[in-house]
Design an enzyme around this catalytic site. Sequence first.
Site, PDB file in Angstrom:
ATOM      1  N   HIS A  96      14.001  -7.290   2.485  1.00  0.00           N
ATOM      2  CA  HIS A  96      12.936  -7.953   2.431  1.00  0.00           C
ATOM      3  C   HIS A  96      13.510  -7.023   0.650  1.00  0.00           C
ATOM      4  O   HIS A  96      13.588  -5.921   0.663  1.00  0.00           O
ATOM      5  CB  HIS A  96      11.910  -7.096   2.240  1.00  0.00           C
ATOM      6  CG  HIS A  96      11.977  -5.744   2.909  1.00  0.00           C
ATOM      7  ND1 HIS A  96      12.585  -4.711   4.276  1.00  0.00           N
ATOM      8  CD2 HIS A  96      11.135  -4.445   2.549  1.00  0.00           C
ATOM      9  CE1 HIS A  96      12.379  -4.175   4.439  1.00  0.00           C
ATOM     10  NE2 HIS A  96      11.174  -3.164   2.919  1.00  0.00           N
ATOM     11  N   HIS A  98      11.046  -5.585  -2.795  1.00  0.00           N
ATOM     12  CA  HIS A  98       9.983  -5.490  -3.116  1.00  0.00           C
ATOM     13  C   HIS A  98       9.550  -6.320  -4.347  1.00  0.00           C
ATOM     14  O   HIS A  98      10.423  -6.110  -5.785  1.00  0.00           O
ATOM     15  CB  HIS A  98       9.457  -3.966  -3.385  1.00  0.00           C
ATOM     16  CG  HIS A  98       9.459  -3.499  -1.483  1.00  0.00           C
ATOM     17  ND1 HIS A  98       8.398  -2.763  -1.110  1.00  0.00           N
ATOM     18  CD2 HIS A  98      10.855  -2.845  -1.174  1.00  0.00           C
ATOM     19  CE1 HIS A  98       8.486  -2.529   0.104  1.00  0.00           C
ATOM     20  NE2 HIS A  98      10.048  -2.162   0.000  1.00  0.00           N
TER      21      HIS A  98
HETATM   22  P1  5GP Z   1      11.042  -0.419   3.060  1.00  0.00           P
HETATM   23  O1  5GP Z   1       9.847   0.467   3.479  1.00  0.00           O
HETATM   24  O2  5GP Z   1      11.585  -0.887   4.796  1.00  0.00           O
HETATM   25  O3  5GP Z   1      11.958  -0.703   1.830  1.00  0.00           O
HETATM   26  O4  5GP Z   1       9.798  -1.734   3.203  1.00  0.00           O
HETATM   27  C1  5GP Z   1       8.906  -2.079   4.099  1.00  0.00           C
HETATM   28  C2  5GP Z   1       7.617  -2.298   3.966  1.00  0.00           C
HETATM   29  O5  5GP Z   1       7.090  -3.631   4.506  1.00  0.00           O
HETATM   30  C3  5GP Z   1       6.117  -1.543   2.923  1.00  0.00           C
HETATM   31  O6  5GP Z   1       6.368  -2.160   2.347  1.00  0.00           O
HETATM   32  C4  5GP Z   1       4.875  -1.798   4.012  1.00  0.00           C
HETATM   33  O7  5GP Z   1       3.781  -1.307   3.067  1.00  0.00           O
HETATM   34  C5  5GP Z   1       5.440  -3.021   4.524  1.00  0.00           C
HETATM   35  N1  5GP Z   1       4.503  -3.652   6.185  1.00  0.00           N
HETATM   36  C6  5GP Z   1       5.216  -2.455   7.017  1.00  0.00           C
HETATM   37  N2  5GP Z   1       4.861  -3.675   7.931  1.00  0.00           N
HETATM   38  C7  5GP Z   1       4.426  -4.445   7.764  1.00  0.00           C
HETATM   39  C8  5GP Z   1       3.255  -5.590   7.664  1.00  0.00           C
HETATM   40  O8  5GP Z   1       3.199  -5.695   9.111  1.00  0.00           O
HETATM   41  N3  5GP Z   1       2.769  -6.801   6.969  1.00  0.00           N
HETATM   42  C9  5GP Z   1       2.583  -6.416   5.946  1.00  0.00           C
HETATM   43  N4  5GP Z   1       2.565  -7.166   5.392  1.00  0.00           N
HETATM   44  N5  5GP Z   1       3.605  -5.290   5.225  1.00  0.00           N
HETATM   45  C10 5GP Z   1       4.285  -4.249   6.060  1.00  0.00           C
END
Ligand code: 5GP
Length: 124
Positions: A96, A98
């Site tokens: 993903h 950001h």
């Molecule tokens: P990472 O830390 O893996 O780069 O980011 C994961 C992102 O996914 C985080 O910013 C977190 O807030 C988001 N996230 C986690 N679970 C969910 C969810 O169920 N729905 C949405 N919309 N975002 C999520």
Amino acid sequence: MDCIFCKKIEEKKECLFENELAFAFFDGFPVNKGHTLIIPKRHVKTFFDLTKEEVAAMKELADKVKEYLDKEYHPDGYNVGLNCGEAAGQTVMHCHMHIIPRYVGDIENPRGGVRNIIKGISLY
Ligand code: 5GP
Ligand code: ZN
């Protein structure tokens, strides 16, 4: 497969924009107003697993997301980033991107942007 982001695509849940290969939705735990995620529809772990076509599809959505956020929230800048792997802080193992809008004054000294992430291990 038990992946919360694959489930979102399947259910078309919270979709902000989509195209053939990618999908955009608001982050559920935003770090700033308008924090959005862009994901490939295919389940891969990181940016480095993406095809050129998927990168192009995500860029197309990034441009749409920016246009939308500019209109809705009027940010002054953006941080765009991908956490690749647990060591880099990735918590959801579906790639993903950001898109984080930034606002003048949202933190005291924004200098360095994403570089601040590694302040603790910076060589300089
Ligand atoms: P990472 O830390 O893996 O780069 O980011 C994961 C992102 O996914 C985080 O910013 C977190 O807030 C988001 N996230 C986690 N679970 C969910 C969810 O169920 N729905 C949405 N919309 N975002 C999520
Ligand atoms: Zn997935």
